[in-house]
Write a protein that holds these residues in place. Sequence first.
Motif, short mmCIF file in Angstrom:
data_model
loop_
_atom_site.label_atom_id
_atom_site.label_comp_id
_atom_site.label_asym_id
_atom_site.label_seq_id
_atom_site.Cartn_x
_atom_site.Cartn_y
_atom_site.Cartn_z
N LEU A 1 46.81 58.95 -60.10
CA LEU A 1 47.60 58.74 -58.86
C LEU A 1 47.86 59.61 -57.71
O LEU A 1 47.69 59.40 -56.48
CB LEU A 1 48.98 58.39 -59.49
N ASP A 2 47.97 61.00 -57.80
CA ASP A 2 48.03 62.04 -57.09
C ASP A 2 46.79 62.01 -56.35
O ASP A 2 46.97 62.23 -54.85
CB ASP A 2 48.43 63.23 -57.71
N ASP A 3 45.64 61.72 -56.84
CA ASP A 3 44.43 61.84 -56.18
C ASP A 3 44.22 60.62 -55.44
O ASP A 3 43.93 60.92 -54.12
CB ASP A 3 43.12 62.09 -57.04
N LEU A 4 44.49 59.77 -55.66
CA LEU A 4 44.71 58.32 -54.82
C LEU A 4 45.52 58.46 -53.68
O LEU A 4 45.22 57.99 -52.60
CB LEU A 4 45.07 57.08 -55.80
N ASN A 5 46.75 58.91 -53.98
CA ASN A 5 47.89 59.39 -52.79
C ASN A 5 47.02 60.14 -51.86
O ASN A 5 47.46 60.09 -50.48
CB ASN A 5 49.18 59.57 -53.22
N ASN B 1 44.47 58.36 -49.66
CA ASN B 1 45.22 57.36 -48.78
C ASN B 1 45.58 58.20 -47.54
O ASN B 1 45.32 57.77 -46.40
CB ASN B 1 45.96 56.59 -49.61
N GLU B 2 46.43 59.26 -47.93
CA GLU B 2 46.89 60.29 -47.04
C GLU B 2 45.97 60.71 -45.93
O GLU B 2 45.79 60.92 -44.79
CB GLU B 2 47.83 61.41 -47.55
N THR B 3 44.88 61.29 -46.58
CA THR B 3 43.80 62.07 -45.87
C THR B 3 43.30 60.83 -45.09
O THR B 3 42.74 61.18 -43.91
CB THR B 3 42.79 62.56 -46.86
N SER B 4 42.79 59.85 -45.59
CA SER B 4 42.03 58.93 -44.98
C SER B 4 42.94 58.33 -43.69
O SER B 4 42.23 58.11 -42.61
CB SER B 4 41.65 57.42 -45.75
N HIS B 5 44.01 58.18 -43.83
CA HIS B 5 44.89 57.85 -42.65
C HIS B 5 45.11 58.74 -41.75
O HIS B 5 45.06 58.59 -40.53
CB HIS B 5 46.53 57.46 -43.20
N THR B 6 45.15 60.12 -41.95
CA THR B 6 45.31 61.12 -41.08
C THR B 6 43.88 61.20 -40.28
O THR B 6 43.83 61.35 -38.94
CB THR B 6 45.63 62.32 -41.80
N LEU B 7 42.68 61.18 -41.00
CA LEU B 7 41.41 61.42 -40.47
C LEU B 7 41.12 60.35 -39.50
O LEU B 7 40.40 60.18 -38.46
CB LEU B 7 40.46 61.48 -41.47
N ASN B 8 41.71 59.21 -39.75
CA ASN B 8 41.55 57.77 -38.86
C ASN B 8 42.43 58.00 -37.60
O ASN B 8 42.30 57.21 -36.82
CB ASN B 8 41.58 56.47 -39.58
N SER B 9 43.25 58.84 -37.30
CA SER B 9 44.33 59.02 -36.29
C SER B 9 43.71 59.73 -35.02
O SER B 9 44.58 60.20 -34.12
CB SER B 9 45.60 59.67 -36.84
N ASN B 10 42.25 59.70 -34.93
CA ASN B 10 41.80 60.25 -33.68
C ASN B 10 42.13 61.76 -33.47
O ASN B 10 42.39 62.10 -32.47
CB ASN B 10 42.08 59.40 -32.45
N LEU C 1 36.72 63.46 -51.02
CA LEU C 1 37.48 63.95 -49.65
C LEU C 1 36.30 64.36 -48.47
O LEU C 1 36.76 64.02 -47.57
CB LEU C 1 38.28 65.27 -50.10
N ILE C 2 35.34 64.95 -49.10
CA ILE C 2 34.38 65.18 -48.14
C ILE C 2 33.74 63.75 -47.81
O ILE C 2 33.09 63.63 -46.51
CB ILE C 2 33.26 65.98 -48.69
#
Length: 479
Positions: free
Chosen positions: A157-161, A164-173, A293-294
């Motif tokens: 669950l921690d890894d999924l969170n 998700n957090e990483t993907s959201h941040t990386l997609n924020s230009n 992550l990579i």
Amino acid sequence: MTSHHKETYIHNNEFERLFHLTKKLLSISRSNEVLSEFIQALLDFYPESRMFLLLTHEDNQYTDLPIAYFERNIKFKNEVAFRAYQTGTIQVDEKNDERMLHIPLKGLQAMYGVLQLTLPTSKVIEEADFEILKHLADVSGNAFEKARLQEQLNQRLDDLNLLNETSHTLNSNLRLTDTVEYMTKQIQSSIQAEQVGFFFYNRYGEIETLTGSSEYFFEKNSEMLVVKISEEVKKRKEAFMITDMKNGNIESMYQSLLAVPMIHDRELKGAAIVLHHDPYYFTFEQFKLLQSLIYHFTLAFINSMLHEEMEQLAITDQLTRLYSRNYLDEKINESMEKDCLGTFILFDIDDFKQVNDTYGHLTGDDVIIQVANIILKNKRETDIAARWGGEELALYLPSVDVNKGLKIAKRLVKAVQQSTSPSVTISGGVTYWSAKKSEDTVTKLFNRADQALYEAKRSGKNRIVVDSSTSSDNLLHEE
């Protein structure tokens, strides 16, 4: 054997202790606490004993306990322990004045290890002792399994969170450097890495470190490691783990290494390298998490690179790779708002039409590129070199007074004459602005430099002229 029969073997007060201990073990939610309680219980029952727990999987949270891990050749190194693990039954081995019991630790789904309990041979082992040990091992094995499953679920669950957090941040230009810095911090915190480096392969196939990586990867002593791992990444084109670099014949102060290639459209773009001082530090779960992550980072990296390349194209002259005139205007305006002074030099290649007529336009373009490269080679990182138009090039020197600017301009005139092929010369006009002259503007600065350039051309070429208003300020001392 029924619980009634067990009770006949186990003394009443011992049975009560086991009952309360069973309740306690099954209520614990952390696997390291289960093992700690199991070991302490054995010490309470057998204070004269020594013990050692051989586990089948490695975990950094058990470092404070008397624990080791099964080795590949355990069958030959400790045949009795291996037999206990294989059969799931207590095995006894007597050597010298000691009796060694090997007690399997198992749950409903798997075998998790073997407890090696050493007692003096003077200690009589009765049937009740075997029942106590078997009961403790069975309860502890089940409690350990339950705690491990809960920990694994929580970790998933921690890894999924995290993903998700990483993907959201990386997609924020984010800008590329910000993206790398963010990923470095995420990896350091999520898998407790000491050093994190990101690399990409440039158009020549050379590896370059991305800004935002750990400082270690910008130091001289990391170069050999990076080169060796880079070669291995190119060869394998898949993620790999080195648990002990001493065994891998790699000289480094770090012993544990994870390497994950950055692949996009089946093309190797770069790699991430993660390090820790301790050998066997990273777990397989951390290795898999890093790969995820990579994967997300690679997509963001490609998008950031494309975005910044498009931005660079918008402000760069395609022929010379100098900045465009619009970008130069913008940067001088910014400088006039925050700096105290600045010097502007406008250059023109002498008799450029003759170069085109004699050698052709391709050679003419090459001459412009040569002059542009000479300017780039001789400027500071903070200076702005731009193509003004045609064969005219410009150089802006923020926070540089006109005397220093004149010396730089003369040095460039000399370098161009000596280094171009076919040999050409340039002329230049120099001017400056100062916060003391509050009425100055970019347009006025350009006009003064243009007039000075015209005078340099009119008076013989291959020279630098400072605009008349600058000379009259007595700020310049001509040689």
